[in-house]
Design a protein around this motif. Sequence first.
Motif, PDB file in Angstrom:
ATOM      1  N   LEU A   9     -90.584  64.472  -0.236  1.00 63.58           N
ATOM      2  CA  LEU A   9     -90.621  65.553  -1.213  1.00 63.58           C
ATOM      3  C   LEU A   9     -92.024  65.900  -1.723  1.00 63.58           C
ATOM      4  N   PRO A  10     -92.844  64.932  -2.151  1.00 64.70           N
ATOM      5  CA  PRO A  10     -94.155  65.307  -2.700  1.00 64.70           C
ATOM      6  C   PRO A  10     -95.012  66.107  -1.738  1.00 64.70           C
ATOM      7  N   SER A  11     -95.124  65.633  -0.503  1.00 68.33           N
ATOM      8  CA  SER A  11     -95.961  66.365   0.464  1.00 68.33           C
ATOM      9  C   SER A  11     -95.333  67.698   0.836  1.00 68.33           C
ATOM     10  N   LEU A  12     -94.002  67.743   0.896  1.00 65.83           N
ATOM     11  CA  LEU A  12     -93.324  69.000   1.223  1.00 65.83           C
ATOM     12  C   LEU A  12     -93.566  70.041   0.135  1.00 65.83           C
ATOM     13  N   ARG A  13     -93.446  69.631  -1.110  1.00 71.23           N
ATOM     14  CA  ARG A  13     -93.713  70.560  -2.207  1.00 71.23           C
ATOM     15  C   ARG A  13     -95.178  71.018  -2.194  1.00 71.23           C
TER      16      ARG A  13
ATOM     17  N   PRO B 266     -80.018  58.485 -14.653  1.00 67.87           N
ATOM     18  CA  PRO B 266     -81.228  57.766 -15.109  1.00 67.87           C
ATOM     19  C   PRO B 266     -82.481  58.629 -14.956  1.00 67.87           C
ATOM     20  N   ARG B 267     -83.519  58.262 -15.694  1.00 70.51           N
ATOM     21  CA  ARG B 267     -84.747  59.059 -15.688  1.00 70.51           C
ATOM     22  C   ARG B 267     -85.349  59.191 -14.289  1.00 70.51           C
ATOM     23  N   LYS B 268     -85.384  58.085 -13.541  1.00 63.26           N
ATOM     24  CA  LYS B 268     -85.983  58.133 -12.204  1.00 63.26           C
ATOM     25  C   LYS B 268     -85.227  59.096 -11.307  1.00 63.26           C
ATOM     26  N   SER B 269     -83.920  59.030 -11.352  1.00 64.51           N
ATOM     27  CA  SER B 269     -83.103  59.929 -10.530  1.00 64.51           C
ATOM     28  C   SER B 269     -83.226  61.370 -11.008  1.00 64.51           C
ATOM     29  N   ARG B 270     -83.337  61.554 -12.317  1.00 69.04           N
ATOM     30  CA  ARG B 270     -83.476  62.915 -12.842  1.00 69.04           C
ATOM     31  C   ARG B 270     -84.809  63.527 -12.420  1.00 69.04           C
ATOM     32  N   ARG B 271     -85.858  62.703 -12.320  1.00 67.52           N
ATOM     33  CA  ARG B 271     -87.142  63.217 -11.814  1.00 67.52           C
ATOM     34  C   ARG B 271     -87.003  63.667 -10.364  1.00 67.52           C
ATOM     35  N   LEU B 272     -86.232  62.898  -9.583  1.00 70.39           N
ATOM     36  CA  LEU B 272     -85.989  63.283  -8.189  1.00 70.39           C
ATOM     37  C   LEU B 272     -85.249  64.608  -8.127  1.00 70.39           C
ATOM     38  N   VAL B 273     -84.226  64.755  -8.953  1.00 68.14           N
ATOM     39  CA  VAL B 273     -83.458  65.997  -8.977  1.00 68.14           C
ATOM     40  C   VAL B 273     -84.349  67.164  -9.392  1.00 68.14           C
ATOM     41  N   ARG B 274     -85.187  66.940 -10.405  1.00 70.24           N
ATOM     42  CA  ARG B 274     -86.082  68.014 -10.855  1.00 70.24           C
ATOM     43  C   ARG B 274     -87.034  68.434  -9.740  1.00 70.24           C
ATOM     44  N   SER B 275     -87.486  67.463  -8.953  1.00 69.52           N
ATOM     45  CA  SER B 275     -88.375  67.780  -7.835  1.00 69.52           C
ATOM     46  C   SER B 275     -87.656  68.632  -6.792  1.00 69.52           C
ATOM     47  N   VAL B 276     -86.392  68.307  -6.523  1.00 71.00           N
ATOM     48  CA  VAL B 276     -85.596  69.099  -5.571  1.00 71.00           C
ATOM     49  C   VAL B 276     -85.387  70.509  -6.105  1.00 71.00           C
ATOM     50  N   LEU B 277     -85.048  70.633  -7.392  1.00 70.15           N
ATOM     51  CA  LEU B 277     -84.825  71.950  -7.982  1.00 70.15           C
ATOM     52  C   LEU B 277     -86.096  72.798  -7.945  1.00 70.15           C
ATOM     53  N   ASP B 278     -87.247  72.173  -8.206  1.00 76.41           N
ATOM     54  CA  ASP B 278     -88.517  72.910  -8.144  1.00 76.41           C
ATOM     55  C   ASP B 278     -88.797  73.396  -6.730  1.00 76.41           C
ATOM     56  N   LEU B 279     -88.521  72.541  -5.744  1.00 76.91           N
ATOM     57  CA  LEU B 279     -88.723  72.932  -4.350  1.00 76.91           C
ATOM     58  C   LEU B 279     -87.844  74.129  -3.996  1.00 76.91           C
ATOM     59  N   LEU B 280     -86.576  74.079  -4.387  1.00 78.21           N
ATOM     60  CA  LEU B 280     -85.658  75.182  -4.088  1.00 78.21           C
ATOM     61  C   LEU B 280     -86.091  76.463  -4.795  1.00 78.21           C
ATOM     62  N   GLN B 281     -86.633  76.341  -6.009  1.00 76.69           N
ATOM     63  CA  GLN B 281     -87.108  77.531  -6.723  1.00 76.69           C
ATOM     64  C   GLN B 281     -88.279  78.168  -5.992  1.00 76.69           C
TER      65      GLN B 281
END
Length: 508
Positions: free
Chosen positions: A40-44, A90-105
């Motif tokens: 995810l990080p490099s893809l974003r 959990p916070r760690k999982s929510r950060r992952l979800v937020r990263s996915v949502l940002d990528l999709l946006q």
Amino acid sequence: MTNTAFDEQGAAGAVAAHSGIRTILQWLESPMAPHPAEELPSLRAQVKAWHEVGGSPQQRALALNGLYERSSSVVAALLPELTELLLPIPRKSRRLVRSVLDLLQMLADDTLEMVEGVAPHDTSDRHQAPDLALWRSLRALAQQLMISHLIASPAPTGAWQQLHQTYALARSLHLEATIPRGQTRKLQHIYQAAILLGCAQPASLTAREVVFLAAYLERFAGQIEPLSAEAAAAAAPGTFWVDPTRDAPALPYSRKLAPSTAPLEYFSCAGLGLLLKTQIAQLNAGTSAEEIGLPELASTPAGVGVLRRLAGRWSDFGKRRFHRRRQGYRAVLGTGIEGLWHLCKEGDTAAVELSSWMITNESPDGYAIRHVSGKISTVSVGNVVAVRTGDEKNWQICLVRWAVSENPEDLELGLQILAPKAVPAILARPGDGEGTEHLRVLVLPEIPSLRPSQLLIVASGALTQNSGKLLLVIEDENLVVREVKSIGIDEQTGSVDILAIQPDATHF
């Protein structure tokens, strides 16, 4: 001299732009990280770089095509992991979800950008085709909304409005009925499926059920019927309206009247509701889900339960029976059949983990509650819980109807009261091998004028539909053995089956 300097600067910029696009294309040829979350990080970063670098339209379209396809693979690989998350996330999982949502946006914005300056039906370059760009933008937004539903979180700000406006653009270009090259669904089906998932009250679904319904609705979205304002005014069951200018999902006409001044779209789910009932009857008759084009979960009691609830919602008006009253007092909660069985049998001496909640509003048939303290790892939509308030002796038996979690520290539940108390019992049934299997179950008393029969709560899938006589062992002051039979399914969820029962030979 000035012109020469300007030319040199422009040439340097062109080389840098070309180098930037070439870097993205080279990165796309590299293997993916071992785990999709590590990708995810490099893809974003590459998607963000695409937005900032130059290059010819063809080069940019080729790079964006690769980024979109790689992103789709990463999101698809992450979905099973996101589906297994427990609320609150959990916070760690929510950060992952937020990263996915940002990528999709970013993908929704960037693919939409490709529509500008290209003729609506120009398919000379398949990577720049407007219908494909619009399809991908709609798809990214639909996935963004679905993932928000997965974690019982409100949709990102602006997501619904952007979905409506992107589809409006497709309609203005007369592309809504187009199936882009390489795809299997029309643009309107992607949009309609996202709208229908919002109409299905996703807060009342588990993550697994959200994914199941998303696939189902994308397959059958074409069954919804557009309505005129005059036809919608009849407010038939399953009628919804959409205001494309608002950041909101479709709303049921029976719950909220449409404003008279806004440019609204109306549609009916009545036809889809009839299709659902037909498919449920086929599944109950033994037809496999695959035979009638349904996702695999439809072959399970949980899947049938989801379809049955959806058909019911779109077949009646769904008005509230009782007004809610705001409250602010504490309650104690126990969860799951096993926990409730011990609470009802052993009372305060039961070795069961309890959690503390605040009742925020109540009505005669249920509560809305907010978590205060204690472990809640087994709380999920569709599970049974026991609630005790104040100095009450009995535990009220409730079904979790919906869940909302806006952050890791917050969880709200909607509870439907099933009965003021329950009788713990042992259900004896033949095992797969020799001998008899014993299951802990709960028997709920009948409620005069509301429910004439008793209910039996068992773990989901514990009994087959054709189960005949059931043998219950109830230990109170004396040991009592009762034979009962199921007379129908009252409710099926991913956690429990609730059966209406009556005595077969003797009476409780």
